[in-house]
Structures are given as structure tokens and as C-alpha cells.
Design a protein around this motif. Sequence first.
Motif, PDB file in Angstrom:
ATOM      1  N   UNK A 165       0.211  -1.341   0.156  1.00 56.66           N
ATOM      2  CA  UNK A 165      -0.357  -0.055  -0.084  1.00 56.66           C
ATOM      3  C   UNK A 165       0.719   1.666   0.097  1.00 56.66           C
ATOM      4  N   UNK A 166       0.226   2.401  -0.270  1.00 54.47           N
ATOM      5  CA  UNK A 166       1.349   3.773  -0.701  1.00 54.47           C
ATOM      6  C   UNK A 166      -0.012   4.437  -0.489  1.00 54.47           C
ATOM      7  N   UNK A 167       0.711   5.889  -0.249  1.00 53.62           N
ATOM      8  CA  UNK A 167       0.337   6.272   0.161  1.00 53.62           C
ATOM      9  C   UNK A 167      -0.061   7.382  -1.011  1.00 53.62           C
ATOM     10  N   UNK A 168      -1.374   8.153  -1.197  1.00 54.23           N
ATOM     11  CA  UNK A 168      -1.453   8.933  -2.901  1.00 54.23           C
ATOM     12  C   UNK A 168      -1.138   9.971  -2.014  1.00 54.23           C
TER      13      UNK A 168
ATOM     14  N   UNK B 238      -5.680   8.658   1.140  1.00 51.49           N
ATOM     15  CA  UNK B 238      -5.961   8.068  -0.090  1.00 51.49           C
ATOM     16  C   UNK B 238      -4.842   6.836   0.135  1.00 51.49           C
TER      17      UNK B 238
ATOM     18  N   UNK C 155      -3.271   3.707  -1.918  1.00 51.88           N
ATOM     19  CA  UNK C 155      -3.601   2.960  -3.267  1.00 51.88           C
ATOM     20  C   UNK C 155      -2.243   1.458  -3.231  1.00 51.88           C
TER      21      UNK C 155
END
Lengths: 285, 335
Positions: free
Chosen positions: A245-248, B154, B156
Amino acid sequence: MKKIVVLAKQVPDTANITGKAMKDDGTINRAVLPAIFNPEDLNALEMALEIKDKIDAEVHVITMGPPRAIDILKHALYMGADKAALITDRKFAAADTLATSYSLSGAIEKIGDVDLVLAGRQAIDGDTAQVGPQVADKIGFNQITYVSKLQEITDDYIIVQRDGETQTEVIKSKFPVLLTVTDEANNPRYSNCLNMLKFFKSNIPSAFSDDERKIAEENGWVIPSYDLESLELDAEKCGLNGSPTKVHKIKSITLTGGNLEMYDNQHTGIHKLIDDIKKDYIEVD
Amino acid sequence: MQTIVYIEKNPITNKSRFVSLELAYKAYTLMQPSKGEVVGVFVGDSLPEDTDDLFKNGLDRLIYYTDDNLKNLQSIAYKNIIEQIIKSEEPDIVLFGATHNGRDIAPLIASSLRTGLTADCTQLYIDDLIYRKENKGQSLFQVRPAFGGNILATIVTPDNRPMMASVREGVMTLPEKKLNKPVKLEKANVDFNKEWIKNDFLSIIPKIKHVNFDTSDIIVAGGAGVGSKETFNLLHQIAKSLGGEVGSSRAAVDFGFSEKVRQIGQTGSIVRPKLYIACGISGQIQHRAGMEESKKIIAINNDKDAPIFGIAHKGIIGDLNEILPVMLHYLREEE
Ligand SMILES: Cc1cc2nc3c(=O)[nH]c(=O)nc-3n(C[C@H](O)[C@H](O)[C@H](O)COP(=O)(O)OP(=O)(O)OC[C@H]3O[C@@H](n4cnc5c(N)ncnc54)[C@H](O)[C@@H]3O)c2cc1C
Ligand SMILES: Nc1ncnc2c1ncn2[C@@H]1O[C@H](COP(=O)(O)O)[C@@H](O)[C@H]1O
């Protein structure tokens, strides 16, 4: 003897975030927030110490974080933990729960022959409640989450209460098992004065000069610290690299007030409020 | 595209949990543009009584595995069964209710599949994702509060599949009009090994107090400012004459004015009634997280700067000790 590992995290005190903690770009300045022992990890540690009061057990506390996380390890020693270890490496930075649990499980395997792992239910900075179960998966343990009470422990099994949403479950499991503990489970004890005297100089090896280190070792002040290499971990599975997971994007929350209609606090205002409520929400036959 | 929704049963009603219905519909709306499929997965001793309701809320298929040994949560067995189903279906997205059981098994599955899981999302949408200048195609954007609710992040999952997320009950909505979909049940074709049963359930004690916020249009909530258990009782009387339910802040629970089951907020229930009356609640972010979606909010507080007024629609500034008895008086007054 039972070998118990407690997973503890140092977290920013999110309950006390003030305006000062917000940077101009709207993100949080972690550096100015007080860092505390994650509350439910204290409940996990307390449970481990209660077990040690009952049966022959050794309590290890481990944390993954920057060197300043040593503070919570010292606190754990003050409370009565037998051993503490810091897991720290720049390559662990920006880890999501998957990468964190991978590094933590490496440390648990390094300790070896562990019977019971205790984690807090969740950490107040992320509130994900994922790291405990993901560690259980990585080390192949059974797990019981939301443990709200320790009922019985023997050499062969443990009985706990689990807090389900509509029911309380009394569950027995053999070892090895991992539990995640909630704040209902117990009241964490205070630091013990003798332990404070004994461990207040404790630190990681690199904090001592060569001369000091010998004295520190003799006195049991050295808290071992492990990095990626000493845990023989795969760099691809650690830190940002190992995080699916990456912080967008991040947005700080501001209150968007609606049209606030005020009523006075005398009989007339209250009467009008009740009339409005009745008119809008209570059907009149 | 395909989305799998983990379906849970409420052991008391024997019906699908609300969150499962909510997620079925959320998955349906996510899959609409690509005409993707929504597949439910259920593990337990027997199917929920109201399986047809799952289809009316958006499921295309329900894959189930039932066995008497799976009546209660068996983390390892549930994980192994669901993981096999995911591996054979190869969904793009997997959604879990952030219930105590959902939060128990979802992380095990994500760990085992080596993919990302975003907890407690408050918003989910699909869009094209450009990550590090690379087009990753249609992806799930997962919005969640973090840092004690002070920020919205947010998240992803650019490179791993499936993209997994959990959502708490009450966050997503049900369709205004039920959908017209045929019931399609399918027994899972998976291995099951009794050795995966590791938890021995010695007893199960139903929780006596079960507060039902889902069916209440009006919630009267009290906080630390209510001041005493006696005054809190007035809230119960007010709620009763309004036909509503009583909620509380965590501080009111900590002070012993109210019970834990009534707590609303980040670590309590999430509610969205037509009317929320907040009495003596400052409106800290963790409390707001559980109630700010209410249609109308009335705040009563003696501090005009209390943050709750920042989200309220109607308000009274004053002392509850004086205001509550007067409210009750006018409520009971005949028209
Ligand atoms: C990890 C975490 C999770 C949390 N989860 C939750 C959660 O789920 N739910 C939750 O509610 N909180 C939660 N909290 C706690 C939250 O931060 C607040 O502490 C809590 O919501 C405060 O409750 P309160 O508004 O009742 O009390 P206070 O903040 O003390 O506010 C009391 C209010 O009453 C007013 N008042 C006082 N006397 C009177 C009077 N006589 N008449 C009228 N008004 C009066 C005051 O002006 C004040 O605004 C959480 C905190 C943490 C760290
Ligand atoms: N960096 C860490 N070091 C040690 N334990 C951790 C760490 N992160 C999480 N944990 C443990 O996992 C629990 C759940 O964390 P989280 O999934 O972040 O809510 C915490 O209460 C800790 O017991």
C-alpha cells in the motif's frame, strides 16, 4: 518455562493534537508530538507480566522504530519485563502493516522457541489492528484477537475471553498462539522503583562509548538492537519496498460549518426547538 | 473486473450482517462501469437465512463453505478456505466488513497473499492510477482517516492484487431501491482440514445490552458535560418520548454515565440518523468520526467555541442542567 514476546510500538499522542502539530501544508509534524507507549500495548505487557506472576515465564518486549523508541523499552523494563530489543534500520522506514509484520516476525524468530506473542489490539496512530494478525500469519501461530480477559494459563493451554460484537467468547488454545489485547483486559501496573534504578541508564549499544560499554554490559544496561542484516531479512520485503500500500494523497480535516441556526437558552428558545423537532421528526396523527 | 465481498452472519438474528449488505451494494456500484462481477464469500456452519437479500443489494454469486466445525470464528480455517477461493477466482478487489471477525481474518489473508489491506475505509472509488509516472490502470482508491482521525489519507495498491480494504458498519449506504438479481449459490470447491480448527470455544455469552442504532431515526447523545448519571437519565427520557435511542461519547462512558455499547465514534459505533442531538459533547475528532454523517445535528453546549458547533445545524448555548428539564417538559406537553 514459557517464552513470551510482547510487541510494543511508540506512537505520537494523537489524542492531544493541537494546531501547533500541523505543518503549513496541512500535514502533521510528528516531531512536535509527544511520543507515548501505545496504550493497548501496555495492556498486552501487563497480561504478560500477570502470566509471569502465575507460571514460570520469561517476558521479552520488542519494538520496531527509530532509536528514540528506546524510551518505551525502558518503560517496559521498569514495569518488569525481562528483556527488551530494538529493531531499527533506515530500510524499515515507511513500512505498512505487511512490511512491519515481516520485520517483527524476523525478530521473533531470532528470539526463538517462543510460545506466546502478545500484541495490542491496535496502535492509535493508524488504528489498523492488522500487525498482530499479520505477524501470526508470518510465524505460523494460531491467533485470538480482541482478548478482553486472561482467564487461565497452564503449561499446556491458555483460556481467554474474546470480545465479539454480539457475544463474549471463552476460548481455549494450545501454544503457540498470538493474542491481541484490548484495553478492557487489565489495568497496566506502574513502574517499579527498583527496576527504575536498575535500568535508567539502559540504552542501545551504539549509545555507549567503548569504555562505558563494558560497565553497561556488566550492569545489564545494554538493550540489543537489530537491523535488517542481523535479522537476515530480505530488503525487498522491508520498509517502503515491501509495502504493497502507498499513500496517494493526504488531506487534513477542517470543520465545514453548515448554516448554524441558534435558539436562545430560555423557555421560548427551548420551546421553539422542541416544536421544530416535533414538526420535522414526529408524525402527528 | 471482479470484486469479492466477505459475507458475515449475525449470530443472534441468523441473518446477514448490515455491513455485508452495505458492502454488496458498494461493490455493485464499483463494478457497474466495467460491468464487473460481485461475488460473495461465506464461511460458517449454515448460510444466513436471508441470502436473497444479499442479491437484492448487489451480489451476482455467493460462494459458500459450511461445516459444523466452522460455527464460531476459526481464524486459521477461515483464512485457508477464503484464500483458496480468492486464488481460484482471482478478483481485483476484496472487501471485508471491519467487524471484530473481519478484522481478525482479513489481515491474515492479506499477509498470506502478500498484498495490501487498507483498514476502515470511509470512501472507495475506482479510477485510473498513475503511480511513479506509470499508468497502473483501473485501481481502487481507498480513503481512510488516520492519525486519530486528524487527517484523511487516500491509499492505493499499485502493484499487488487483489486490492483489499475493510469498511466499518454504517459507513456505506444501502440502495434506495432493491435490485432485481437472481439468487446464485455455489458450494466452494476447496480443501478443508480439521487440523485448522485451533480454537476450542468453551462457552459463548451473548451480550445482554444490544443497542440498535441502525433502526433509530433519532439519537440523543450525551457527553462529559452531562455531568452525572442522574442527568444522563433525562436523556433516556427525552429519547423515549422522541422514539429514539441514547448514544454517548467515550468520556461519558469513562465517567460511568453511560454504557460502552452506546459509545459513538472512532472506537464505538458509526451512526447516521436523521437527527442527532449532542448534549455536552465537545465534538472531538474521534467522536465526530462516528456521527458527522447524520442528516441534522443539534448541539447543546455551554461553550460557544466547542467544535461540535462547527458541524451542527441547530444549537443552544447554555447549561444542560437547566435546559434538559425544560426540553422534557415541552416534549411531554400535549399538542
Ligand atoms: C484512539 C482514540 C479513540 C477514541 N474514540 C472515541 C470514540 O469512539 N468516541 C468518542 O466519543 N471519543 C473517543 N475518543 C475520545 C475523544 O478524543 C474525546 O476525549 C471524547 O470524545 C470527549 O468526550 P466529550 O465531548 O463528552 O467530553 P469533553 O471533551 O470533556 O467535552 C465536554 C463538553 O461538555 C460541555 N459542558 C460541560 N458542562 C456543561 C453543562 N453544564 N452544560 C452544557 N455543556 C457542558 C463542555 O463545554 C464540553 O464541550 C477517542 C480517543 C482516542 C485517543
Ligand atoms: N513498529 C512496531 N513495533 C512493535 N509492535 C508493533 C509495531 N507496529 C504495530 N505493532 C503491534 O501491532 C499492534 C497493532 O498495530 P496496528 O496494526 O498498527 O494497529 C500494536 O498494538 C503493537 O502491539
